[in-house]
Design a protein around this motif. Structure first.
Motif, PDB file in Angstrom:
ATOM      1  N   VAL A  21      50.437  39.256  44.980  1.00  0.00           N
ATOM      2  CA  VAL A  21      50.209  39.795  43.635  1.00  0.00           C
ATOM      3  C   VAL A  21      48.759  39.640  43.186  1.00  0.00           C
ATOM      4  O   VAL A  21      48.399  40.100  42.128  1.00  0.00           O
ATOM      5  CB  VAL A  21      51.123  39.096  42.606  1.00  0.00           C
ATOM      6  N   THR A  24      43.525  42.768  42.861  1.00  0.00           N
ATOM      7  CA  THR A  24      43.201  43.115  41.488  1.00  0.00           C
ATOM      8  C   THR A  24      43.120  44.605  41.275  1.00  0.00           C
ATOM      9  O   THR A  24      43.747  45.155  40.379  1.00  0.00           O
ATOM     10  CB  THR A  24      41.873  42.477  41.097  1.00  0.00           C
ATOM     11  N   THR A  25      42.332  45.251  42.095  1.00  0.00           N
ATOM     12  CA  THR A  25      42.191  46.682  41.890  1.00  0.00           C
ATOM     13  C   THR A  25      42.791  47.476  43.036  1.00  0.00           C
ATOM     14  O   THR A  25      42.650  48.682  43.083  1.00  0.00           O
ATOM     15  CB  THR A  25      40.714  47.054  41.765  1.00  0.00           C
ATOM     16  N   VAL A 171      44.768  42.130  31.317  1.00  0.00           N
ATOM     17  CA  VAL A 171      45.021  43.031  32.448  1.00  0.00           C
ATOM     18  C   VAL A 171      44.082  44.233  32.377  1.00  0.00           C
ATOM     19  O   VAL A 171      43.527  44.676  33.398  1.00  0.00           O
ATOM     20  CB  VAL A 171      46.500  43.481  32.431  1.00  0.00           C
ATOM     21  N   HIS A 175      41.561  45.336  35.221  1.00  0.00           N
ATOM     22  CA  HIS A 175      41.829  46.512  36.054  1.00  0.00           C
ATOM     23  C   HIS A 175      41.144  47.777  35.558  1.00  0.00           C
ATOM     24  O   HIS A 175      40.970  48.709  36.333  1.00  0.00           O
ATOM     25  CB  HIS A 175      43.340  46.750  36.149  1.00  0.00           C
ATOM     26  N   VAL A 199      46.871  36.523  34.223  1.00  0.00           N
ATOM     27  CA  VAL A 199      46.705  37.866  34.787  1.00  0.00           C
ATOM     28  C   VAL A 199      47.675  38.061  35.953  1.00  0.00           C
ATOM     29  O   VAL A 199      48.306  39.118  36.087  1.00  0.00           O
ATOM     30  CB  VAL A 199      45.239  38.086  35.228  1.00  0.00           C
ATOM     31  N   ARG A 200      47.797  37.023  36.768  1.00  0.00           N
ATOM     32  CA  ARG A 200      48.687  37.144  37.930  1.00  0.00           C
ATOM     33  C   ARG A 200      50.138  37.358  37.472  1.00  0.00           C
ATOM     34  O   ARG A 200      50.866  38.188  38.014  1.00  0.00           O
ATOM     35  CB  ARG A 200      48.586  35.862  38.772  1.00  0.00           C
ATOM     36  N   GLU A 203      50.458  40.869  36.129  1.00  0.00           N
ATOM     37  CA  GLU A 203      50.458  41.871  37.207  1.00  0.00           C
ATOM     38  C   GLU A 203      51.824  41.909  37.897  1.00  0.00           C
ATOM     39  O   GLU A 203      52.343  42.991  38.217  1.00  0.00           O
ATOM     40  CB  GLU A 203      49.364  41.524  38.214  1.00  0.00           C
ATOM     41  N   ARG A 204      52.368  40.724  38.122  1.00  0.00           N
ATOM     42  CA  ARG A 204      53.671  40.673  38.782  1.00  0.00           C
ATOM     43  C   ARG A 204      54.720  41.382  37.917  1.00  0.00           C
ATOM     44  O   ARG A 204      55.542  42.159  38.421  1.00  0.00           O
ATOM     45  CB  ARG A 204      54.070  39.216  39.017  1.00  0.00           C
ATOM     46  N   ARG A 207      54.233  45.172  38.168  1.00  0.00           N
ATOM     47  CA  ARG A 207      54.653  45.731  39.461  1.00  0.00           C
ATOM     48  C   ARG A 207      56.182  45.731  39.567  1.00  0.00           C
ATOM     49  O   ARG A 207      56.781  46.711  40.010  1.00  0.00           O
ATOM     50  CB  ARG A 207      54.043  44.913  40.596  1.00  0.00           C
TER      51      ARG A 207
ATOM     52  N   ASP B   5      48.774  50.393  45.214  1.00  0.00           N
ATOM     53  CA  ASP B   5      49.146  49.482  44.120  1.00  0.00           C
ATOM     54  C   ASP B   5      49.352  50.295  42.847  1.00  0.00           C
ATOM     55  O   ASP B   5      48.460  51.060  42.442  1.00  0.00           O
ATOM     56  CB  ASP B   5      48.029  48.450  43.927  1.00  0.00           C
ATOM     57  N   LEU B   7      49.120  49.392  39.935  1.00  0.00           N
ATOM     58  CA  LEU B   7      48.148  49.030  38.886  1.00  0.00           C
ATOM     59  C   LEU B   7      46.854  49.834  39.009  1.00  0.00           C
ATOM     60  O   LEU B   7      46.064  49.869  38.067  1.00  0.00           O
ATOM     61  CB  LEU B   7      47.846  47.534  38.949  1.00  0.00           C
TER      62      LEU B   7
END
Lengths: 216, 232
Positions: A21, A24-25, A171, A175, A199-200, A203-204, A207, B5, B7
């Motif tokens: 996870v 980042t980008t 986030v 991103h 942030v992690r 992001e999780r 997703r 991804d 994101l």
């Protein structure tokens, strides 16, 4: 790879689950140069800080050209309304005019200051809209409706809305603007480790939301 | 093959300020810059605070330190400013200071004009107070100065001795030329006469009533003959 990039990598390295996870980008290039993305721009502002304090038009023009796109992108992500985002950025610069004489620090601090101002203004607008029970895609001041962002999966946008305001802003800084963990930490007032953790986790969540929606 | 991804889609929020918006923003910033008065820089504000603090804390110190200042010294204006306050508590202290200033200038061997001016000022101050001791002190200082001056360099001006130094409100004249003839030795210093006892002569008549002879240096004008007399 310099030390700063290594430190960024070390935070991301951990269990295999975390590594999954951490990206980042999405691209390898961005992950290896996460600190370098911002550093040149911030240092470029060093030369203009004195001019900003003195109220020089040239200095403001230079700082605007260096930062306006990043600020506008971040505000656009927060408000999802380009016009409102542009107004917020303009207000931040007007606020800088009043605050500049007492500003201390270098270019990096100036950039952080501008992001703080934009973030607070965005949060303020969102909270006011929420208090009036107005949908977040409508900005009362402008009375305009957000144009649909066709490039973004609606499921992702819905998941983004479920994040807390702080998570969402972090986030987006990560991103959309590509800010480093240290810079995000300065803007939101957390230490770097906490920023990476938040942030992690965000992001999780994003997703997983997209995956669940996709599988269902 | 790596899966894209989700994101990455957030990059769609990335926008750039177009030229029109940039121009409007910069114009608004320029207007704000011109509307906002030039604020003090941090450095200048610090200086202002430092000066104010210095005035608050150094003011009393300067007032005390200026006590011994002489005319021409840096702290002398402060001394003069503080004096009205000091005078509230002790009236003679200001007169004393004037006399001390003369002494200080004499000791410093200041210019003659400066000393003469300060003697005048000291005498003015003495005239407004009742401090005979200070008056004697001033006379001693002036005598010493005149002695030193006569034994040292010759006199530069024809000014009279400081004991008869001209007042500021009177033009400097050599009053010795105007002094009347000294009274006869046997003449009484103070006489009480009446017009009936006075012979009708052309001698300078005393006043027609009970009078005390005026000091020689204050009334050097001969009595006028056209004064009305009480003679029958």
């Amino acid at each position: 790879m310099n030390g700063r990039s290594c430190s960024g990598c070390s935070i991301g390295s951990g269990s295999s689950d975390e590594e999954a996870v951490t990206p980042t980008t999405g691209s390898d290039q961005d992950t290896t140069t996460e600190e370098e993305i911002v550093a040149p721009s911030a240092h470029a502002l060093d030369a203009w800080v004195d001019g900003i304090r003195r109220g020089s038009d040239d200095a403001y023009r230079a700082v605007y050209d260096h930062t306006a796109s990043d600020l506008l992108s971040f505000a656009n992500g927060m408000l999802r309304n380009r016009t409102a985002a542009e107004d917020v950025v303009q207000q931040a610069f007007l606020e800088l005019v009043a605050a500049a004489p007492s500003f201390r620090g270098k270019g990096e601090a100036l950039r952080v200051w501008l992001f703080k101002s934009v973030r607070f203004r965005c949060l303020d607008q969102l909270r006011r809209a929420s208090a009036r029970e107005i949908p977040t895609d409508r900005i009362p001041e402008q009375g305009v409706t957000v144009e649909p962002i066709l490039e973004v999966d609606p499921r992702l946008l819905a998941a983004l809305d479920k994040l807390s305001e702080r998570q969402r802003s972090m986030v987006l800084m990560r991103h959309v603007v590509g800010m480093s963990g240290a810079e995000i930490a300065s803007v939101v007032g957390l230490n770097r480790a906490a920023v990476y953790a938040v942030v992690r986790r965000a992001e999780r969540t994003l997703r997983e939301s997209v995956m669940e929606e996709g599988t269902s | 093959m790596s899966k894209r991804d989700p994101l990455d889609q957030l990059a769609a929020f990335r926008v750039h300020a177009d030229d029109d918006r940039r121009a409007r923003d910069l114009e608004a910033i320029g207007t704000e810059l011109r509307r906002t008065p030039p604020a003090q820089t941090v450095g200048r504000r610090r200086w202002t605070v430092a000066v104010v603090m210095a005035m608050i804390f150094a003011g009393p110190a300067a007032a005390v330190a200026s006590g011994d200042a002489l005319p021409g010294d840096l702290l002398y204006p402060i001394k003069r400013v503080v004096e009205p306050i000091v005078q509230l508590f002790d009236r003679d202290v200001v007169v004393e200071r004037r006399v001390e200033e003369v002494a200080g200038l004499v000791d410093r061997d200041s210019e003659e004009d400066v000393i003469l001016e300060r003697i005048d000022i000291a005498r003015d101050a003495l005239a407004e107070s009742n401090a005979p001791l200070l008056e004697e002190e001033l006379d001693r200082i002036v005598d010493r100065w005149l002695t030193d001056r006569s034994t040292g360099t010759p006199a530069v001006t024809d000014r009279p001795p400081a004991t008869t130094a001209p007042r500021r409100d009177a033009p400097p004249t050599d009053r010795r030329d105007q002094e009347p003839e000294p009274a006869p030795i046997d003449a009484p210093e103070s006489t009480t006469t009446t017009t009936t006892d006075r012979p009708a002569t052309s001698e300078p008549p005393p006043s027609d009533t009970t009078t005390t002879t005026a000091p020689r240096d204050t009334d050097d004008r001969p009595p006028s003959d056209d004064r009305p007399r009480d003679t029958p």
